[in-house]
Every structure is written in C-alpha cells, then in structure tokens.
Design an enzyme around this catalytic site. Structure first.
Site, PDB file in Angstrom:
ATOM      1  N   ALA A 268       0.829  -1.209   0.000  1.00 52.69           N
ATOM      2  CA  ALA A 268       0.000   0.000   0.000  1.00 52.69           C
ATOM      3  C   ALA A 268       0.863   1.258   0.000  1.00 52.69           C
ATOM      4  CB  ALA A 268      -0.922  -0.008   1.216  1.00 52.69           C
ATOM      5  N   ASP A 427       9.629  -2.871   0.766  1.00 53.15           N
ATOM      6  CA  ASP A 427       9.655  -1.438   1.040  1.00 53.15           C
ATOM      7  C   ASP A 427       9.111  -1.276   2.449  1.00 53.15           C
ATOM      8  OD1 ASP A 427      10.000   1.343   0.280  1.00 53.15           O
ATOM      9  OD2 ASP A 427       7.818   1.456   0.262  1.00 53.15           O
ATOM     10  N   CYS A 478      12.096   5.048   3.341  1.00 48.16           N
ATOM     11  CA  CYS A 478      12.060   6.489   3.088  1.00 48.16           C
ATOM     12  C   CYS A 478      12.520   7.241   4.333  1.00 48.16           C
ATOM     13  CB  CYS A 478      10.670   6.940   2.651  1.00 48.16           C
ATOM     14  SG  CYS A 478       9.361   6.562   3.833  1.00 48.16           S
TER      15      CYS A 478
END
Length: 559
Positions: A268, A427, A478
């Site tokens: 997502a 991720d 990130c």
C-alpha cells in the site's frame, strides 16, 4: 521586545528533533551536513515527478495534454515558470524516459501588506495541513484550527502554521481548541511560535463561522504561495501517477521481467506495485500484500484505475509472510474490487490474451481461502459461530461499515511457501524521516529508532526465505536513519552468507555510510567497498528528492 515584521511574516522553519536523536544524526552525518538535511526536509522538492502509465499512453502524449492544461487557467494547471518557458520536461536519465517532471518554484517572498500595528487577518492551520499545502494542496476546512475574528468571504488572509510544543512531561502537542479566535496580538496563543511559519496569502472562501461549521470544502484559496507546485488532483487519472523519483528507481532496481512471479510485501498504497507491473508490461504475476484490509482495497482501486491485470492482492502481515507447514497460503484477490470476493489465480488473470478461464478450475490455495471465508461447517451444515451471529446482528443494527460501503474484498492469506517468488520487494515501514516537506520531527526517540530497525530485520528474515535461489531481493525505506538502512544491510549480509549486494540500474543516488556510530542498534554499517553498491538519496543533494535508501541483494545457493 519588538519583532521585525519581515522576519515574522516569512517562512523560515527550524526542524525540531529529540536532543538524543539530533546528537546521533550529527555524529552520523556531521553537524554541517545534517544541518543541510534538516533545512531541506522543511521544504518541498522543487518539482513534481510524474510516472506515466505506458500501458495506456506515452510520455509525449502526457506532455502534450499537460501543456494544453496550462492554457486553461480556470480549470487546468497554473503555469509556474516566471521566464515564460514550459515547466514540463521529460526525464533524461536512461531508462526513465517515461517519467515527466513538472517544475515548481520557491521559496517566494510574500508581501503580507501589514506591520505589527495593523496585522493581516490570519488563518491558523495544523502542521499536516500546512505540509500538504506546501506540496500544492488547497487549505481545506478540516485543517483549520483558528482564525481572526470577523473574517468574511473574500477577505485577504495570511495562512500560518500551528506547531507542536513541548509539554511538562516530555510530550508534544498543539494545546489549542479548534475555533480559537486570533487577535493578531502578542497575547494570542502561539504568537511567538508562529513567527517564520507563514506559508502564503489567499482569499477566504468561507466566513470565520463557516470554517468551523461545515465539515468539508476549501477554506482558503491560497493564490500567493511560498512554494508554487501544481496540484494534480483528478488530472489524467489512470494515465499518470504522482510519485517520488527514488520510489520509481526502487522499482527499477528490482529489475522485474515479463512472466515472473513477484511479491511486494508492504504494497500500500500501490505506487511501487503498479510501477513494477508497468515495467513488466503487465505480463506475469505480482502479489501485493499489506496487513491493512482497507489499504489492500486502495491497491486494488489504483490497479484497476491504471488498467493493470497482473496484480493480485491479499491481506497479510509481513511478519507472517512465510506459511507454516501444512497450510495453503497462495490466497489472493483480484484487483477489480468485485464484492463477491472471488479469488483470481495467475492463470485466470492472463485470460485477456484470448483464453476463457474455466470457473471449475481452482487452485488448492483458492479453495482453501474460499473455504476459510465460508461460514459452512465441514459436515455440510450451515451452522455459524456465536461471534458470526453477533456480527450479523451488529450489521443489521448499525448498517454497513466502511469496508462493506467501499465495495471489494481483500482475501486473507496465511503466507507463502519458501522460495515462492522470483523477486521480492520489501519497502519496509519505517520512521519516514526522509519525507518532505516536514515541519516537525520531535516524536522519534532513540528507543523508537532502535525499535524500527528491529522490526525491519524481522521482516527481512521473512522476505529472504521467500526468494528463490538466483532471485533478487530489494530492500528500501524512506528514512535518513542509518539504523534502518545501512545497519539492516549489515545484518543481512552477516546473517545470510548466500546474499550479496548487486548493482542497481539506474544508479543515481549517493553512497551509503561506512563504519558505525555509537548507537545501540547492535550492528555496524557498511564495510569499505559496499557503500557504492547501495543508493542513498540525500534531500539536500542536487537531485532534490526525498530521503530514501535502496539495497539490492542477489540470492545465491541456500544452505
């Protein structure tokens, strides 16, 4: 003490960190470098990065359409270049020609038109609202916290930000009641704290009373902004996707090939998932997993909007990605959001090539998942549990919940057998300390940063089992936190001797950090020679991206 109006009515935020975290980052990057990173994080990138859906269109066609929208100021995008040149350009990085850049501008000096004797009318917004506005959004009603008295529709107003402040017990909060009246005087709440936190001048679209009475809508049309970036809301839906450049590079690092089976473990909202599908030309199978039911539905909707059929979805906790013995795990749901919840296998997804699937042919995994979703008992009866009866009564009493109202269904998976995938993208959920613009970072502590790293290592332990020998595993975050980046790579290489760092293409990020820093994460960083094998995107670098990290591993023969 008098304050210079030009310094008060300006945008010059200072990012606040937990003192121990700030000390850690100062040691990791050096004080000067970390100061540059902190300043860059408070500002948006100077451009918007647009990924073109090449399954539906081309970058040239998108550039042509966006250029036409520039000539429609009422309904289109606003031209942001002051020199008369087009703000739209095609990415020149080899392999990324389908990426389009839309240049913004800023920071601009805004004339607020008043001094301390006659201050402008103000609208005070939440930090999260301000961060969205800095990226190009409008000021919407839910983000408004306070307002000057007697603001009427059409009034010119200055928009400023309410920041979290430290509490007596070490916590942070905005201790303000929504609807507070501002006087523009030093006696106002957070008067001094708002200095240097003005993000633009605009026109009130609602009166003060309306801003706190209606549930939604635009409160301020912010026409004069510190940073001018276009909003792509409802622009060329299905043809383009707004995505940070490092996220696109992460999909390229995976190097997906047509016909392969790929797992996106924390998929997502689906940006990287759809990027991978496009690189495969929508040929193969991508399993997009996420632990949140509604986030899985978001992936389904994005995939359907972009016309991609090779993506299947499932609800799955990344920490439980490897199935237990004697459990069938390959249970996924089609992206079309069919409320029937029917399971779609990879062979059925390829039916657009002229083959008509046989509904009687279902994999064991599909049968297992459908069986688990059924309320029927193994003996063929229709008995249901007491909990299901209570849930049914609740639905009749309260109506449909969010999940049922949205339509669609996320099939729940029990995990996948080892060596099930050609490539895996992890991720990982992280501290997100690389996202920008960011106006506050005080919530992260040394303990929370350490816990992020532990959580990611556990997810990596799952991911490495699912990649077949000869396959590829890409790990990305990130964040700028080395404990979640270089330290995880060190852990992986030390624990799994069959893993090796692999070259990435394109390679446009900077090198990783070598050595270690005094931080209780228990792991060193990279060894000399390894730093060039990863990509570390620095928000203060010329690329002007978010902070991001990518490591690519080749999987050799396993013990």
């Amino acid at each position: 003490m008098e304050m210079n109006p030009s310094s008060r009515y300006s945008y010059d935020p200072v990012l606040r960190w937990d003192p121990e975290v700030e000390d850690y980052f100062n040691k990791a990057y050096g004080p000067d470098h970390f100061a540059r990173i902190s300043k860059a994080l408070t500002r948006p990138s100077s451009y918007s990065c647009i990924r073109v859906n090449t399954v539906k269109t081309t970058s040239d066609a998108v550039i042509e359409k966006l250029t036409k929208l520039l000539d429609e100021p009422e309904d289109g995008l606003k031209l942001v270049q002051s020199d008369g040149s087009s703000p739209i350009s095609k990415c020149q990085i080899p392999g990324l020609e389908y990426v389009v850049f839309f240049n913004g501008s800023g920071p601009h000096r805004i004339e607020y038109g008043s001094g301390l004797e006659n201050p402008p009318k103000e609208v005070l917004v939440s930090r999260k609202c301000a961060e969205a506005v800095l990226r190009g959004a409008q000021v919407y009603v839910p983000g408004v916290l306070a307002c000057t008295a007697h603001v009427e529709i059409g009034d010119a107003v200055a928009v400023c930000v309410a920041m979290e402040q430290p509490g007596d017990e070490g916590d942070w909060s905005v201790n303000m009641t929504r609807g507070t009246t501002l006087q523009g005087l030093p006696t106002d709440p957070f008067y001094c704290e708002r200095s240097g936190l003005y993000i633009g001048m605009g026109t009130a679209m609602l009166s003060r009373a309306g801003m706190f009475r209606v549930p939604h809508g635009v409160a301020v049309d912010l026409s004069n902004r510190v940073f001018r970036l276009p909003s792509f809301h409802n622009v060329l839906e299905g043809e383009i996707f707004l995505q940070n450049l490092p996220s696109i590079v992460a999909a390229h690092a995976l190097d997906p090939q047509k016909g392969e089976r790929i797992l996106d473990m924390c998929a997502a909202p689906g940006g990287k998932t759809t990027a991978i599908a496009i690189l495969m030309n929508d040929e193969g199978e991508i399993v997009a997993a996420d632990r949140s039911h509604n986030k899985v539905l978001d992936v389904q909707r994005l995939s359907a909007e972009m016309g991609l059929t090779c993506i299947t979805t499932c609800k799955l906790d990344a920490l439980k990605s490897v199935c237990l013995p004697n459990t069938l795990s390959d249970s996924t749901t089609s992206v079309d959001g069919d409320s029937s919840g029917s399971m779609t296998s990879h062979s059925e997804l390829s039916s657009n090539e002229g083959m008509v699937p046989d509904p009687s042919r279902k994999s064991e995994a599909e049968k297992s998942c459908e069986g688990n979703a059924s309320t029927k008992q193994p003996n063929g009866g229709d008995n249901v549990s007491h909990s299901e009866i209570r849930k049914s009564k609740g639905r009749l009493k309260n109506g449909r919940g969010r999940t049922q109202s949205q339509g669609g269904r996320a099939g729940k998976s029990q995990g996948f057998p080892p060596n099930s995938f050609d490539r895996v993208l992890l991720d990982a959920p992280c501290s997100a300390l690389g996202l920008r613009p960011r106006l506050f970072a005080g919530l992260e502590t040394v303990i929370s940063l350490r816990n992020h790293g532990r959580y990611q290592r556990k997810m990596f332990d799952q991911a490495v089992q699912l990649v077949r020998v000869g396959g590829v595993l890409v790990y990305s975050t990130c964040t700028i936190n080395p404990s979640e980046n270089e330290a995880v790579v060190r852990y992986a290489l030390d624990k799994y001797k069959f893993l090796s760092l692999a070259p990435q293409h394109p390679s446009i990020g900077g090198p990783g950090l070598v050595g270690r820093c005094e931080f209780p994460d228990g792991y060193e960083w990279l060894k000399p020679g390894e730093e060039e094998m990863v990509q570390k995107f620095d928000p203060s670098s010329e690329l002007d991206t978010i902070g991001f990290f990518i490591a690519k591993f080749s999987v050799g023969p396993k013990d």
